[in-house]
Design a protein around this motif. Structure first.
Motif, PDB file in Angstrom:
ATOM      1  N   THR A 141       0.840  -1.194   0.000  1.00 48.63           N
ATOM      2  CA  THR A 141       0.000   0.000   0.000  1.00 48.63           C
ATOM      3  C   THR A 141       0.876   1.246   0.000  1.00 48.63           C
ATOM      4  N   HIS A 142       0.593   2.185  -0.899  1.00 48.64           N
ATOM      5  CA  HIS A 142       1.353   3.436  -0.980  1.00 48.64           C
ATOM      6  C   HIS A 142       0.389   4.606  -1.151  1.00 48.64           C
ATOM      7  N   SER A 143       0.737   5.741  -0.542  1.00 44.67           N
ATOM      8  CA  SER A 143      -0.008   6.983  -0.740  1.00 44.67           C
ATOM      9  C   SER A 143       0.855   7.951  -1.534  1.00 44.67           C
ATOM     10  N   HIS A 144       0.225   8.657  -2.484  1.00 41.36           N
ATOM     11  CA  HIS A 144       0.961   9.588  -3.339  1.00 41.36           C
ATOM     12  C   HIS A 144       0.232  10.929  -3.409  1.00 41.36           C
ATOM     13  N   ASN A 145       0.932  11.906  -3.970  1.00 39.34           N
ATOM     14  CA  ASN A 145       0.342  13.217  -4.286  1.00 39.34           C
ATOM     15  C   ASN A 145      -0.329  13.863  -3.074  1.00 39.34           C
ATOM     16  N   HIS A 146       0.422  13.892  -1.967  1.00 35.04           N
ATOM     17  CA  HIS A 146      -0.106  14.516  -0.745  1.00 35.04           C
ATOM     18  C   HIS A 146      -1.424  13.859  -0.328  1.00 35.04           C
ATOM     19  N   ASP A 147      -1.425  12.534  -0.336  1.00 33.09           N
ATOM     20  CA  ASP A 147      -2.582  11.747   0.093  1.00 33.09           C
ATOM     21  C   ASP A 147      -3.822  11.945  -0.780  1.00 33.09           C
ATOM     22  N   GLN A 148      -3.599  12.270  -2.051  1.00 34.35           N
ATOM     23  CA  GLN A 148      -4.715  12.347  -2.998  1.00 34.35           C
ATOM     24  C   GLN A 148      -4.904  11.028  -3.744  1.00 34.35           C
ATOM     25  N   THR A 149      -3.939  10.110  -3.592  1.00 37.21           N
ATOM     26  CA  THR A 149      -3.963   8.836  -4.311  1.00 37.21           C
ATOM     27  C   THR A 149      -3.521   7.711  -3.388  1.00 37.21           C
ATOM     28  N   VAL A 150      -4.217   6.575  -3.453  1.00 39.76           N
ATOM     29  CA  VAL A 150      -3.812   5.355  -2.739  1.00 39.76           C
ATOM     30  C   VAL A 150      -3.578   4.274  -3.777  1.00 39.76           C
ATOM     31  N   GLU A 151      -2.446   3.601  -3.681  1.00 40.04           N
ATOM     32  CA  GLU A 151      -2.104   2.544  -4.635  1.00 40.04           C
ATOM     33  C   GLU A 151      -1.837   1.238  -3.898  1.00 40.04           C
ATOM     34  N   PHE A 152      -2.419   0.162  -4.419  1.00 39.66           N
ATOM     35  CA  PHE A 152      -2.143  -1.200  -3.946  1.00 39.66           C
ATOM     36  C   PHE A 152      -1.503  -1.924  -5.131  1.00 39.66           C
ATOM     37  N   SER A 153      -0.284  -2.399  -4.979  1.00 36.22           N
ATOM     38  CA  SER A 153       0.384  -2.955  -6.160  1.00 36.22           C
ATOM     39  C   SER A 153       1.376  -4.055  -5.808  1.00 36.22           C
ATOM     40  N   ASN A 154       1.674  -4.865  -6.818  1.00 33.05           N
ATOM     41  CA  ASN A 154       2.782  -5.814  -6.791  1.00 33.05           C
ATOM     42  C   ASN A 154       3.404  -5.783  -8.187  1.00 33.05           C
ATOM     43  N   LYS A 155       4.229  -6.758  -8.511  1.00 32.21           N
ATOM     44  CA  LYS A 155       4.945  -6.715  -9.788  1.00 32.21           C
ATOM     45  C   LYS A 155       4.028  -6.858 -11.003  1.00 32.21           C
ATOM     46  N   GLU A 179     -15.530  20.550 -13.448  1.00 29.21           N
ATOM     47  CA  GLU A 179     -16.807  20.558 -12.733  1.00 29.21           C
ATOM     48  C   GLU A 179     -17.421  19.158 -12.710  1.00 29.21           C
ATOM     49  N   GLN A 180     -17.330  18.449 -13.815  1.00 27.86           N
ATOM     50  CA  GLN A 180     -17.875  17.096 -13.922  1.00 27.86           C
ATOM     51  C   GLN A 180     -17.176  16.130 -12.968  1.00 27.86           C
ATOM     52  N   ALA A 181     -15.914  16.400 -12.648  1.00 31.15           N
ATOM     53  CA  ALA A 181     -15.123  15.501 -11.803  1.00 31.15           C
ATOM     54  C   ALA A 181     -15.319  15.745 -10.311  1.00 31.15           C
ATOM     55  N   LYS A 182     -16.099  16.751  -9.919  1.00 27.20           N
ATOM     56  CA  LYS A 182     -16.310  17.041  -8.502  1.00 27.20           C
ATOM     57  C   LYS A 182     -16.952  15.848  -7.803  1.00 27.20           C
ATOM     58  N   GLY A 183     -16.405  15.486  -6.655  1.00 26.30           N
ATOM     59  CA  GLY A 183     -16.967  14.404  -5.854  1.00 26.30           C
ATOM     60  C   GLY A 183     -16.667  13.016  -6.367  1.00 26.30           C
ATOM     61  N   VAL A 184     -15.794  12.891  -7.387  1.00 28.04           N
ATOM     62  CA  VAL A 184     -15.512  11.586  -7.983  1.00 28.04           C
ATOM     63  C   VAL A 184     -14.284  10.941  -7.339  1.00 28.04           C
ATOM     64  N   LEU A 185     -14.510   9.792  -6.746  1.00 29.44           N
ATOM     65  CA  LEU A 185     -13.418   8.925  -6.299  1.00 29.44           C
ATOM     66  C   LEU A 185     -13.194   7.929  -7.425  1.00 29.44           C
ATOM     67  N   ARG A 186     -12.042   8.007  -8.033  1.00 27.55           N
ATOM     68  CA  ARG A 186     -11.764   7.199  -9.230  1.00 27.55           C
ATOM     69  C   ARG A 186     -11.051   5.905  -8.845  1.00 27.55           C
ATOM     70  N   LEU A 187     -11.536   4.800  -9.381  1.00 23.57           N
ATOM     71  CA  LEU A 187     -10.878   3.501  -9.235  1.00 23.57           C
ATOM     72  C   LEU A 187     -10.309   3.095 -10.581  1.00 23.57           C
ATOM     73  N   GLU A 188      -9.039   2.687 -10.606  1.00 28.58           N
ATOM     74  CA  GLU A 188      -8.432   2.113 -11.805  1.00 28.58           C
ATOM     75  C   GLU A 188      -7.701   0.838 -11.418  1.00 28.58           C
ATOM     76  N   VAL A 189      -7.957  -0.216 -12.167  1.00 29.59           N
ATOM     77  CA  VAL A 189      -7.347  -1.526 -11.905  1.00 29.59           C
ATOM     78  C   VAL A 189      -6.637  -1.980 -13.168  1.00 29.59           C
ATOM     79  N   ARG A 190      -5.369  -2.342 -13.028  1.00 26.44           N
ATOM     80  CA  ARG A 190      -4.621  -2.860 -14.173  1.00 26.44           C
ATOM     81  C   ARG A 190      -4.496  -4.374 -14.034  1.00 26.44           C
ATOM     82  N   PRO A 191      -5.247  -5.140 -14.813  1.00 27.25           N
ATOM     83  CA  PRO A 191      -5.184  -6.601 -14.698  1.00 27.25           C
ATOM     84  C   PRO A 191      -3.798  -7.139 -15.059  1.00 27.25           C
ATOM     85  N   SER A 192      -3.423  -8.210 -14.409  1.00 26.60           N
ATOM     86  CA  SER A 192      -2.174  -8.885 -14.749  1.00 26.60           C
ATOM     87  C   SER A 192      -2.367  -9.706 -16.023  1.00 26.60           C
TER      88      SER A 192
END
Length: 305
Positions: A141-155, A179-192
Motif C-alpha cells: 500500500t502506498h499513498s501519493h500526491n499529498h494523500d490524494q492517491t492510494v495505490e495497492f500494487s505488486n509486480k 466541474e464534472q469531476a467534482k466528488g468523484v473517487l476514481r478507481l483504476e485496476v490494471r489486470p495482470s
C-alpha cells in the motif's frame, strides 16, 4: 468501464515512406540474434498519443485512453456499447494515418485499465484516508500526491483510488470537465497477464474489453475492502443499552481492527478455522451503529449497459 489500453498487432507491413510522412522519431539498432539492422518509428498523433512500429518484427503498437479517444476526456465513463465503436474508430484512424487496415481480431492486449467513477460528494478525502490504512492480499500500500492517491500494487497488478477532481485541476482540464469531476473517487485496476488470460488465452482485445472482465476485476477489489467501526464514533448510550452483549462487541471490534491491518490470508493464520468462521458470522449478524461512517463502495452491475 475502461480507460487506457496498450494494444499491438503482429505481421503488419508499413512502407517507410508512409511512416516518414508523420515526422516520426526514428531509432535504428542492431538485432543481436540476427545481426540485422532494425528501425523503430515513434509517431505522435493528436488522437492516438502513442504509436510505434518496428520494421524488423513487423509489430505495430498503440496506446490510447478509450474515453479520451471517443469523447475527448476520461472523466466520462464508456459503456459496453462504446467498445465496438472504439474498434471501428481506431481502425479508421490507423487507416487515415498509415493506409493499412487492421481487423479488430488482430489487436492483442498488453495493458488495459479497468476504471470506475464513484460519486461520493464531499467524502473523497475521507475515503482515501480510510483506504490508505488498508492492506490487500499480496500487495503493498502506498499513498501519493499529498494523500490524494492510494495505490495497492505488486509486480504484476496495480489498483489505485484517487481524487479525480484534483487531478483534472492539476492537469488544467477545461472548466466543464473539472466541474464534472467534482466528488468523484476514481478507481483504476490494471489486470495482470494472468488475469487477462482467464478471459482470452491469446489476450485478444476484442475478447477482453467487455463487461465480464470489468465485473471480475472490480468485484475482486470491492470484496477485499473493509469498513471497520472506529471506536471513537460509537455512542455511549448505545453501549449502555447493549451492555449484556459487551463481550461480543469487544470481540467484533477486535476482529474488525485486525481486518483493517492485514489481508484475509494472513488473518486466517491467526485463528483456528472454526473460530475464524464464528468471527465472520458475528460480523454479519451484529451491526454497531455509528455516526457519519463511510458507506461501502458498490457498483450496480445490472445498470451498466
Amino acid at each position: 468501464m475502461f480507460d487506457t489500453v496498450h494494444l499491438y498487432a503482429k505481421g503488419i507491413y508499413i512502407n517507410a515512406d508512409m511512416l516518414n510522412q508523420h515526422n516520426p522519431k526514428v531509432v535504428t539498432f542492431l538485432k543481436q540474434e540476427t545481426g540485422a539492422l532494425n528501425t523503430k518509428y515513434v509517431i505522435y498523433d493528436e488522437k492516438i498519443p502513442y504509436i510505434t512500429y518496428n520494421d524488423g518484427s513487423s509489430i505495430l503498437n498503440v496506446q490510447v485512453s478509450i474515453p479520451k479517444f471517443l469523447y475527448g476526456n476520461n472523466v466520462s465513463q464508456i459503456s459496453e456499447g462504446d467498445i465496438l465503436k472504439f474498434f471501428e474508430e481506431l481502425q479508421k484512424r490507423i487507416f487515415q494515418l498509415l493506409s493499412i487496415r487492421i481487423e479488430h481480431e488482430e489487436w492483442i492486449t498488453k495493458r488495459c485499465d479497468v476504471s470506475w467513477n464513484f460519486q461520493v460528494g464531499n467524502d473523497v478525502s475521507e475515503y482515501i484516508r480510510h483506504l490508505s490504512k488498508q492492506k490487500l492480499a499480496f500487495k503493498n500500500t502506498h499513498s501519493h500526491n499529498h494523500d490524494q492517491t492510494v495505490e495497492f500494487s505488486n509486480k504484476s497488478n496495480r489498483i489505485i483510488f484517487y481524487d479525480k477532481h484534483k487531478q483534472t485541476k492539476k492537469m488544467k482540464e477545461p472548466a466543464d470537465i473539472i466541474e464534472q469531476a467534482k466528488g468523484v473517487l476514481r478507481l483504476e485496476v490494471r489486470p495482470s497477464i494472468h488475469d487477462m488470460k482467464k478471459f482470452s488465452q491469446a489476450r485478444k482485445a476484442i475478447e477482453l474489453l467487455n463487461k465480464e472482465l470489468f465485473e471480475f476485476m472490480t468485484g475482486k477489489v470491492l470484496e477485499e475492502l473493509r469498513y471497520p467501526v472506529e471506536v471513537s464514533s460509537i455512542g455511549i448510550s448505545w453501549l449502555m443499552e447493549n451492555k449484556e452483549n459487551i463481550s461480543k462487541i469487544e470481540t467484533l471490534l477486535g476482529f474488525q481492527m485486525l481486518q483493517s491491518m492485514m489481508d484475509e490470508t494472513t488473518l486466517k493464520e491467526l485463528y483456528r478455522p472454526a473460530t475464524y468462521g464464528n468471527r465472520k458470522s458475528l460480523a454479519k449478524k451484529m451491526t454497531i451503529p455509528v455516526g457519519n461512517c463511510l458507506s461501502p463502495l458498490t457498483i450496480d452491475y445490472a445498470k451498466i449497459g
